[in-house]
Design a protein around this motif. Structure first.
Motif, mmCIF file in Angstrom:
data_model
loop_
_atom_site.group_PDB
_atom_site.id
_atom_site.type_symbol
_atom_site.label_atom_id
_atom_site.label_comp_id
_atom_site.label_asym_id
_atom_site.label_seq_id
_atom_site.Cartn_x
_atom_site.Cartn_y
_atom_site.Cartn_z
ATOM 1 N N LEU A 173 0.813 -1.218 0.000
ATOM 2 C CA LEU A 173 0.000 0.000 0.000
ATOM 3 C C LEU A 173 0.848 1.270 0.000
ATOM 4 O O LEU A 173 0.311 2.370 0.146
ATOM 5 C CB LEU A 173 -0.933 0.003 1.213
ATOM 6 N N ARG A 226 -6.540 2.621 -1.506
ATOM 7 C CA ARG A 226 -6.493 2.258 -0.085
ATOM 8 C C ARG A 226 -7.874 2.348 0.550
ATOM 9 O O ARG A 226 -8.564 3.355 0.423
ATOM 10 C CB ARG A 226 -5.545 3.200 0.671
ATOM 11 N N SER A 237 -7.855 -3.135 1.336
ATOM 12 C CA SER A 237 -8.021 -2.697 2.727
ATOM 13 C C SER A 237 -7.017 -3.419 3.607
ATOM 14 O O SER A 237 -6.546 -4.497 3.269
ATOM 15 C CB SER A 237 -9.442 -2.984 3.225
#
Length: 530
Positions: free
Chosen positions: A54, A88, A93
């Motif tokens: 991420l 995101r 998640s």
């Protein structure tokens, strides 16, 4: 026919902080609808790998000397922040390891979950509230409507973790990165959450990247396993093969690191602490004038005794009042009832005398990151107790340094750790710092609130053995709070079972595990993921 790209592909991933290499040579793919587990000791690079996906590392201090990350065939590295923000919490998640530091202490649970619904789905008002209640019900929060206005500090560790899971699932992501998603959860909720994640995975065809130190969970829920050691990938294959034919010696070590053994019965031990009819309630509603008109009764008339050299374990589901009871015994919250320690009634002591007693009554909290000051070095954190209780008056700075180094080595931290700061350690390493801080004062009673919940199995086993040896050497007593029943069995002499703030059963560890009488205790024991 064109072959479809995997949901996630990581190729030759490397991470460095400044000029220091931390992670290298990580390669794996994850298909839609599948679960890949990343396992390894604390500090092996599991969470770094997840945060790299991420792009949540502290860039530019952190950087990637090599490697690529592809999500649905598209590269993630080097993407603009605006693009990453859209991904995101929506398409990807993440459930973070430490919910207390991941949740905003200034905002209610409703506001925090609603924020992600507004950002990615545009939901507001009644629609957002209904979806929030639905999510809280989904992850097993009791009375979700009443919890909407609650703040993180008003929830137990397990409840906070479930809120984090609800936030992560809010937008039905394609990929869920679960970093120790069940660390703070008791056995019954753990099983519920993992079953929930599995059912949602099938419903949404969601890929799950599961980071955990619990190999029992891996064996039951993962399709493939990636084993990491000291920033390196050492094994990567199908789950069944890892458990039946592990290739690497390190993998074999992990598989053999389940806590074992039982504690011998104590012969006529001296009672050092007795708690009589302890009750704790928290206000949940006040009238216009500030008078409490509705309270939540968390602990209800609990009595217990702790003997010299004994470990009394408190078990029960998340929210059953385990931590609240322990804090009341240590005079850390308002309560009714009486606590007698070595003949002195703690409730009647003035502030100075109570402070004097605290050297002998220490606590290791569940969430190490929240309990360690980010502005203090490890040396200062561990040595602080010596200064607060004026143990250092006759010690030179050099002697204090030696004591700090000695206790850090005892809990498995390398030389040089004392000069670093909490954020530079993994979750498990931070927990060891918290244990060292309590041990350095050589107390007579230590409250251990989930002390091994953030630790991988191999370090867990070391810490349990360490606690046992310290107990024998110094005749220490422990009040041990845990949801991990294998750990409870290995370290405790007696067990007290709490349900909704009440004691439903207590007895010797062997009696509870081999012949539990109450249906709730039987339910707890049957819920262990095996």
């Amino acid at each position: 026919m064109i072959k479809q790209a995997p949901l996630l592909a990581v190729e030759n991933l490397a991470v460095s902080f400044a000029e220091q290499p931390i992670l290298s040579g990580v390669n794996f793919t994850l298909e839609q609808g599948k679960t890949l587990a990343i396992v390894g000791e604390s500090g092996s690079g599991k969470s770094l790998t997840a945060l790299s996906i991420l792009q949540l590392l502290p860039y530019p201090h952190a950087h990637h000397p090599a490697g690529s990350i592809y999500f649905q065939g598209q590269p993630l590295m080097g993407k603009a922040e605006k693009v990453l923000e859209a991904i995101r919490g929506n398409q990807i998640s993440m459930i973070f390891q430490e919910p207390m530091t991941s949740l905003n202490p200034l905002h209610s649970i409703e506001k925090q979950i609603a924020e992600t619904l507004l950002l990615h789905k545009g939901l507001t008002g009644r629609a957002a509230q209904l979806r929030t209640i639905e999510l809280l019900e989904l992850v097993g929060i009791e009375r979700p409507k009443e919890r909407l206005k609650a703040y993180p500090h008003e929830l137990s560790g397990g409840q906070r973790q479930r809120v984090m899971i609800a936030m992560a699932l809010a937008n039905e992501p394609n990929l869920l990165i679960a970093d120790e998603p069940t660390t703070a959860l008791d056995a019954t909720i753990q099983k519920q959450i993992l079953t929930l994640l599995k059912s949602l995975q099938q419903k949404l065809n969601m890929g799950i990247l599961l980071i955990t130190h619990d190999l029992n969970i891996v064996r039951q829920f993962a399709d493939d396993v990636l084993v990491m050691c000291k920033g390196q990938q050492v094994e990567y294959q199908a789950t069944q093969r890892v458990f039946t034919r592990p290739q690497h010696e390190y993998t074999k070590t992990l598989l053999n690191a389940v806590p074992t053994g039982t504690m011998p019965a104590l012969v006529d031990p001296k009672v050092i602490l007795t708690a009589y009819k302890m009750s704790v309630s928290f206000p949940i509603k006040k009238n216009f004038w500030g008078k409490v008109v509705k309270s939540s009764h968390v602990v209800k008339a609990v009595s217990l005794t702790i003997h010299k050299g004994e470990t009394l374990a408190i078990v029960g589901e998340s929210g059953s009042g385990k931590s609240t009871l322990a804090q009341a015994i240590l005079q850390l919250n308002k309560h009714t009832g009486e606590v007698v320690y070595l003949g002195e009634t703690l409730d009647k002591l003035d502030k100075n005398n109570l402070q004097r007693m605290r050297q002998q009554l220490q606590i290791v909290f569940q969430d190490p990151y929240a309990s360690l000051s980010p502005r203090m070095s490890v040396r200062d954190i561990v040595a602080e107790g010596l200064q607060v209780f004026k143990v250092h008056n006759h010690l030179s700075e050099r002697a204090i340094d030696e004591q700090v180094k000695e206790v850090l080595l005892k809990v498995g931290l390398d030389s040089g750790a004392e000069n670093r700061y909490p954020h530079q350690f993994s979750g498990g390493q931070r927990q060891r710092i918290a244990i060292a801080r309590a041990l350095i004062l050589k107390p007579k009673l230590i409250v251990l609130d989930e002390p091994t919940s953030a630790l991988d199995r191999s370090i867990q086993k070391q810490i349990i053995e360490l606690l046992k040896s310290l107990q024998q050497e110094f005749e220490l007593s422990y009040l041990f709070i845990s949801h991990d029943l294998s750990v409870v069995r290995a370290i405790s002499h007696r067990v007290l079972v709490l349900k909704s703030g009440k004691v439903v059963e207590q007895g010797s560890t062997s009696e509870i595990f081999e012949n539990a009488m109450h249906s709730y205790t039987q339910k707890l024991l049957s819920s262990v993921v095996l």
